[in-house]
Design a protein around this motif. Structure first.
Motif, PDB file in Angstrom:
ATOM      1  N   TYR A   1     110.275  68.878  18.983  1.00  0.00           N
ATOM      2  CA  TYR A   1     110.808  70.181  19.404  1.00  0.00           C
ATOM      3  C   TYR A   1     109.972  70.743  20.557  1.00  0.00           C
ATOM      4  CZ  TYR A   1     112.640  69.234  14.800  1.00  0.00           C
ATOM      5  OH  TYR A   1     113.234  68.623  13.728  1.00  0.00           O
ATOM      6  N   LEU A   2     110.155  70.127  21.761  1.00  0.00           N
ATOM      7  CA  LEU A   2     109.242  70.378  22.883  1.00  0.00           C
ATOM      8  C   LEU A   2     107.802  70.127  22.430  1.00  0.00           C
ATOM      9  CD1 LEU A   2     110.638  73.627  24.609  1.00  0.00           C
ATOM     10  CD2 LEU A   2     111.223  71.235  25.064  1.00  0.00           C
ATOM     11  N   THR A   3     107.607  69.108  21.626  1.00  0.00           N
ATOM     12  CA  THR A   3     106.310  68.863  20.996  1.00  0.00           C
ATOM     13  C   THR A   3     105.538  67.748  21.679  1.00  0.00           C
ATOM     14  OG1 THR A   3     107.331  69.479  18.868  1.00  0.00           O
ATOM     15  CG2 THR A   3     105.142  68.469  18.797  1.00  0.00           C
ATOM     16  N   LYS A   4     106.086  66.538  21.646  1.00  0.00           N
ATOM     17  CA  LYS A   4     105.385  65.369  22.187  1.00  0.00           C
ATOM     18  C   LYS A   4     105.938  65.067  23.583  1.00  0.00           C
ATOM     19  CE  LYS A   4     106.158  62.651  18.444  1.00  0.00           C
ATOM     20  NZ  LYS A   4     105.935  61.517  17.518  1.00  0.00           N
ATOM     21  N   GLN A   5     105.051  64.997  24.556  1.00  0.00           N
ATOM     22  CA  GLN A   5     105.472  64.837  25.943  1.00  0.00           C
ATOM     23  C   GLN A   5     104.833  63.603  26.572  1.00  0.00           C
ATOM     24  OE1 GLN A   5     107.816  66.807  26.833  1.00  0.00           O
ATOM     25  NE2 GLN A   5     107.583  68.228  25.119  1.00  0.00           N
ATOM     26  N   SER A   6     105.659  62.833  27.269  1.00  0.00           N
ATOM     27  CA  SER A   6     105.169  61.689  28.043  1.00  0.00           C
ATOM     28  C   SER A   6     105.863  61.686  29.391  1.00  0.00           C
ATOM     29  CB  SER A   6     105.447  60.373  27.310  1.00  0.00           C
ATOM     30  OG  SER A   6     104.685  60.289  26.118  1.00  0.00           O
ATOM     31  N   THR A   7     105.119  61.333  30.433  1.00  0.00           N
ATOM     32  CA  THR A   7     105.635  61.357  31.801  1.00  0.00           C
ATOM     33  C   THR A   7     105.243  60.069  32.505  1.00  0.00           C
ATOM     34  OG1 THR A   7     105.436  63.767  31.887  1.00  0.00           O
ATOM     35  CG2 THR A   7     105.588  62.619  33.990  1.00  0.00           C
ATOM     36  N   GLY A   8     106.151  59.583  33.356  1.00  0.00           N
ATOM     37  CA  GLY A   8     105.858  58.406  34.167  1.00  0.00           C
ATOM     38  C   GLY A   8     106.339  58.591  35.591  1.00  0.00           C
ATOM     39  N   VAL A   9     105.552  58.127  36.556  1.00  0.00           N
ATOM     40  CA  VAL A   9     105.904  58.159  37.973  1.00  0.00           C
ATOM     41  C   VAL A   9     105.994  56.708  38.448  1.00  0.00           C
ATOM     42  CG1 VAL A   9     105.213  58.877  40.287  1.00  0.00           C
ATOM     43  CG2 VAL A   9     104.769  60.379  38.324  1.00  0.00           C
ATOM     44  N   TYR A  10     107.131  56.353  39.055  1.00  0.00           N
ATOM     45  CA  TYR A  10     107.430  54.963  39.402  1.00  0.00           C
ATOM     46  C   TYR A  10     107.730  54.813  40.888  1.00  0.00           C
ATOM     47  CZ  TYR A  10     108.174  54.461  34.341  1.00  0.00           C
ATOM     48  OH  TYR A  10     108.025  54.445  32.971  1.00  0.00           O
ATOM     49  N   SER A  11     107.493  53.591  41.399  1.00  0.00           N
ATOM     50  CA  SER A  11     107.866  53.254  42.771  1.00  0.00           C
ATOM     51  C   SER A  11     107.800  51.745  42.949  1.00  0.00           C
ATOM     52  CB  SER A  11     106.928  53.928  43.784  1.00  0.00           C
ATOM     53  OG  SER A  11     107.290  53.591  45.112  1.00  0.00           O
ATOM     54  N   THR A  12     108.578  51.247  43.897  1.00  0.00           N
ATOM     55  CA  THR A  12     108.450  49.837  44.272  1.00  0.00           C
ATOM     56  C   THR A  12     107.202  49.593  45.118  1.00  0.00           C
ATOM     57  OG1 THR A  12     109.797  50.171  46.251  1.00  0.00           O
ATOM     58  CG2 THR A  12     110.952  49.494  44.237  1.00  0.00           C
ATOM     59  N   ARG A  13     106.630  50.657  45.639  1.00  0.00           N
ATOM     60  CA  ARG A  13     105.420  50.557  46.455  1.00  0.00           C
ATOM     61  C   ARG A  13     104.243  50.129  45.579  1.00  0.00           C
ATOM     62  NH1 ARG A  13     103.944  55.987  49.549  1.00  0.00           N
ATOM     63  NH2 ARG A  13     106.179  55.726  49.965  1.00  0.00           N
TER      64      ARG A  13
END
Length: 513
Positions: A397-409
Motif C-alpha cells: 500500500y505505497l509501502t515497498k518501492q523499487s526503481t530501475g533506470v535502463y539504457s542500451t548505452r
C-alpha cells in the motif's frame, strides 16, 4: 570496468492467455513460455535456459498471506520450473508478496552478477488467477495441470511482513481496493479540488493509459476509453471504493507471464548475443515507506518513492529530464500521482507514464506487473538507442518501492547497488503521528473512502484525528446509507463527528455530525 561483472539484460519475454479457461496453461507452463520468449528475444534457443546459474521467481498471488483461493501448484515453484527447463541453478529464490518484486529481483540479480556470484540469471513471474478463478467457479478442475509437486519449500527473498496491522485489518484497511482510495481522497483534499473536478482529472490521467494498452498486443484489455467513460458510474463500471469506479482499478484475475534474462556482459558475448539486444541497468534502489499506512506522516506522499527515484537517477548519473520513457506503477490513479510527484513530474508530462497501458488495462498479474513494464521498456529503448527509461514498482500500500533506470548505452562506471539499509534508515527515522486504537469522543476525518458491493454500500472507512490530534481508524456501517452517500456528494475530509467502540468491542464506529 570488467565485462565479467557488468550486468546486462539480454532478453525479455511476455505471454498472455486469452483462450478457454478449461484449456489454460498451468502456472509452470506460463512461466516457461515467458522464459522461452526471453531467450528468443536475445536471439537464443530455449536450450540456453538449462544453463542458468540463478533463478529468481516472482511469487504467485495465491501464496500471499490471506489469499484463500485453492489452485493446485508446486510447493516450490522455482524448483519445478528449473526441472522443466533442465536447469540446476545454484541460487534459486522466490520473492515475498508485493508489486515491487519484479524490479527488486532484477536489482538483486544485477548485484549478484556485479559481485561475481552469478553469470546468467532468469527473473520470471506469472499469474493464473484469471483462468484459475473461472475453473473453480465452473467446476472445471485442474487435472491437466501437472506441476502440483510436493517439494521442500523455496528460499524466500524480500520483506515478508503482512501488509497491514491487525488494527488496520479489522477496520477494512486490508485490501488494495480499500486503501488506495484513502490516498486518492487525501490528494484531492490537499489540492483543494471539488469532487467533480477531481473525477475529471482522474479520467484525463488514465485515458492515455488505455490508448497505450489498445496498441499493446499483450494487453488484457486492449480498449481505448475516453476520460468520461472511465469515471462515469454505469452497471459495467460500478463504484468499487469511492472515488474509483471499476475502470480505475487494477485487474488481477489475468493469465499473464513475463521474464528477463540477466547475464554478465562477458557471458552475453560468449552466448553470441547481438550488441543491439543489450539493455543495461544503470541505476536502481529499493526501500520501504513507514510500514503500516496508519503510522505514516500523511496519506498523499511517499518518501520511499521520492528517495528511491533520487538514488536510482543519481546512480545512473542523469536527471529526470534525461529520461525518455517511464513506466510508473499504476495499480490505481493515486499510485501514479504520488509516483509522478515523487519524481518531480507534472501530470501532463508529454512523455507519458506507461509503456504497457498499466495494471487496469494491460493487466495486473499479481506481484509481476512491473516485469511486463521492464520487458516493454527494453523494446522501447532498443528502438531509440542511447535513450533512458525509468520503471517503478510498488508493493502493498505505497509501502515497498523499487526503481530501475535502463539504457542500451553501456555504463561508464561499475555497477554498485547501495545497501538498501542506508536509505531505509533515513525513512525509519521520520516522525510519525500518535495512533490511538480505542478512541472515544469527538473526531474529524483525515481521509476516508466508501466501499461498495454489487448491491450498494458495504461500509465507509474513516481515518480520523481525535481532539488530541491522535490518529485512529473507524468504520461507518453500510446501513448508514445517508451518511455514506453524503461522503460521495461533498468533501468528507475535515468533517467532524463522534467515534465510539462497537457493541461487540471489535471496531471503532464513526458517526458524522
Amino acid at each position: 570496468m570488467s565485462d565479467e561483472t557488468t550486468p546486462v539484460l539480454i532478453g525479455g519475454g511476455q505471454f498472455t492467455w486469452r483462450g478457454d479457461p478449461g484449456a489454460s496453461p498451468s502456472p509452470t507452463q506460463l512461466l516457461k513460455f515467458a522464459a522461452e520468449r526471453a531467450a528468443a528475444d536475445a536471439g537464443l534457443g530455449p536450450s540456453v535456459l538449462a544453463g542458468i546459474d540463478g533463478l529468481a521467481m516472482i511469487s504467485f498471488a495465491i501464496d500471499a498471506q490471506g489469499e484463500r483461493r485453492v489452485m493446485p501448484h508446486s510447493t516450490n515453484p522455482p524448483a519445478t520450473l528449473a526441472r522443466r527447463m533442465g536447469a540446476s541453478p545454484a541460487w534459486s529464490v522466490y520473492t515475498r508478496a508485493g508489486g515491487n518484486s519484479s524490479q527488486y529481483a532484477i536489482n538483486v540479480a544485477a548485484q549478484r552478477i556485479s559481485e561475481g556470484r552469478n553469470r546468467q540469471v532468469l527473473v520470471v513471474g506469472a499469474e493464473f488467477m484469471g483462468s484459475g478463478a473461472k475453473r473453480l467457479a465452473r467446476g472445471l478442475g485442474f487435472d491437466d495441470w501437472d506441476d502440483a509437486e510436493d517439494l521442500p519449500p523455496p528460499e524466500w527473498i524480500g520483506d515478508g511482513r503482512p501488509g497491514v496491522s491487525p488494527y488496520e485489518a479489522v477496520h477494512g484497511m486490508d485490501r488494495p481496493i480499500n486503501i488506495y482510495p484513502l490516498f486518492e481522497n487525501a490528494l484531492r483534499a490537499r489540492d483543494g479540488r471539488s469532487i467533480p473536478d477531481h473525477q475529471r482529472r482522474l479520467g484525463e490521467l488514465f485515458a492515455p493509459f488505455t490508448r497505450v494498452a489498445a496498441s499493446n498486443p499483450e494487453a488484457w484489455f486492449p480498449i481505448e476509453r475516453s476520460p468520461g467513460e472511465l469515471v462515469t458510474v454505469t452497471p459495467a463500471n460500478r463504484m468499487i471504493g469511492f472515488p474509483y469506479p471499476k475502470f480505475l482499478n487494477a485487474i488481477m484475475d489475468v493469465d499473464q507471464s513475463a521474464g528477463v534474462l540477466v547475464t554478465s556482459l562477458a557471458r552475453a558475448r560468449e552466448l553470441g548475443v547481438a550488441e543491439d539486444r543489450l539493455v543495461f541497468l544503470h541505476g536502481c534502489a529499493d526501500a520501504n515507506d513507514i510500514w503500516n499506512p496508519i503510522d505514516r506522516q500523511d496519506f498523499h506522499s511517499s518518501p520511499a518513492m521520492r528517495l528511491t527515484g533520487e538514488l536510482a537517477l543519481g546512480m545512473a548519473g542523469i536527471s529526470v529530464s534525461d529520461v525518455a520513457a517511464f513506466d510508473l506503477y499504476s495499480c490505481f490513479p493515486s499510485a501514479v500521482q504520488v509516483g509522478a510527484e515523487s519524481l518531480g513530474l507534472a501530470l501532463d508530462d508529454p512523455r507519458g507514464f506507461t509503456v504497457t497501458g498499466g495494471l487496469p488495462y494491460a493487466g495486473g498479474p499479481g506481484n509481476n506487473y512491473a516485469m511486463h513494464g521492464v520487458v516493454v521498456m527494453m523494446q522501447r529503448l532498443r528502438e531509440t538507442p542511447g535513450s533512458f527509461g525509468l520503471c517503478t514498482a510498488n508493493g502493498w500500500y505505497l509501502t515497498k518501492q523499487s526503481t530501475g533506470v535502463y539504457s542500451t548505452r553501456r555504463p561508464s562506471a561499475p555497477f554498485r547497488r547501495e545497501d538498501p539499509s542506508v536509505l531505509q534508515a533515513r525513512i525509519d527515522a521520520l516522525t510519525r503521528p500518535t495512533v490511538i486504537e480505542r478512541p472515544s469522543g469527538r473526531g474529524r476525518v483525515e481521509t476516508y473512502t466508501v466501499i461498495h458491493d454489487r448491491d450498494g454500500f458495504r461500509m465507509g472507512i474513516i481515518v480520523g484525528r481525535d481532539e488530541g490530534d491522535r490518529r485512529f481508524a473507524a468504520i461507518i456501517p453500510g446501513t448508514e446509507a445517508q451518511a455514506l452517500a453524503s461522503l460521495e456528494a461533498r468533501e468528507g475530509i475535515g468533517r467532524t463527528g463522534t467515534v465510539a467502540r462497537s457493541e461487540d468491542d471489535r471496531r471503532n464506529l464513526f458517526t458524522l455530525d
